[in-house]
Motif scaffolding. Structure first.
Motif, PDB file in Angstrom:
ATOM      1  N   THR A   3       0.838  -1.186   0.000  1.00 57.04           N
ATOM      2  CA  THR A   3       0.000   0.000   0.000  1.00 57.04           C
ATOM      3  C   THR A   3       0.880   1.245   0.000  1.00 57.04           C
ATOM      4  OG1 THR A   3      -1.616  -1.207   1.302  1.00 57.04           O
ATOM      5  CG2 THR A   3      -1.860   1.166   1.237  1.00 57.04           C
ATOM      6  N   PRO A   5       1.600   4.773   1.274  1.00 57.54           N
ATOM      7  CA  PRO A   5       1.150   5.578   2.412  1.00 57.54           C
ATOM      8  C   PRO A   5       0.640   6.951   1.976  1.00 57.54           C
ATOM      9  CG  PRO A   5       3.546   5.281   2.472  1.00 57.54           C
ATOM     10  CD  PRO A   5       3.032   4.503   1.309  1.00 57.54           C
ATOM     11  N   ASP A  78      -2.676   8.212   6.405  1.00 60.38           N
ATOM     12  CA  ASP A  78      -2.033   7.262   7.318  1.00 60.38           C
ATOM     13  C   ASP A  78      -1.186   8.015   8.332  1.00 60.38           C
ATOM     14  OD1 ASP A  78      -2.840   4.771   5.945  1.00 60.38           O
ATOM     15  OD2 ASP A  78      -1.600   5.564   4.325  1.00 60.38           O
ATOM     16  N   LYS A  95      -4.133   6.292  13.148  1.00 65.98           N
ATOM     17  CA  LYS A  95      -3.309   7.225  12.375  1.00 65.98           C
ATOM     18  C   LYS A  95      -2.032   7.516  13.160  1.00 65.98           C
ATOM     19  CE  LYS A  95      -6.904   8.067   9.677  1.00 65.98           C
ATOM     20  NZ  LYS A  95      -7.010   7.139   8.576  1.00 65.98           N
TER      21      LYS A  95
END
Length: 135
Positions: A3, A5, A78, A95
């Motif tokens: 993924t 960020p 994030d 987070k």
């Protein structure tokens, strides 16, 4: 597939520090990180000394504009990096929140903005290394 960020930079006016940080992260990460910026009280335009300081590095942010801080952009991030916006940034579980203490370039000339830009660049490079380790 890893993924990518999402990083959100937040300052009060989204006219200086957060705009420089977003441009520098976007430039140095080369697609390995998604980046946004916002302000808790967005200004009408970017700080001209900030635009000039970034242009010296070959980064044109003249078409950027201050954007409002919304729950949606915080939820999408994030990592949320605040730069003097106080308690205006909503906190959500899961987070990562960082607070970068940096001088505000508001009202400063380009000679005073350059050291702020350079501090942001050093922090951005360290952040990239941290976020992209193992990718």
């Amino acid at each position: 597939m890893p993924t990518i960020p999402e990083v959100l930079f937040v300052c009060v006016h989204n006219a200086g520090r957060s705009q420089m940080a977003a441009a520098l992260l976007d430039h140095h990460a080369q697609g390995r990180v998604h980046v946004r910026s916002a302000g808790s009280q967005p200004a009408d335009q970017l700080n001209p000394a900030v635009v000039a300081a970034m242009a010296e590095m070959g980064l044109d942010i003249s078409k950027e504009f201050p954007k409002p801080l919304t729950d949606d952009v915080v939820r999408a991030a994030d990592v949320v990096i605040t730069m003097g916006c106080g308690d205006a940034c909503p906190i959500y579980p899961g987070k990562t929140y960082l607070d970068w203490q940096l001088d505000d370039p508001a009202g400063k000339d380009i000679d005073d903005v350059r050291p702020i830009r350079d501090q942001i660049e050093a922090r951005v490079k360290a952040l990239i290394a941290e976020l992209t380790t193992g990718t």
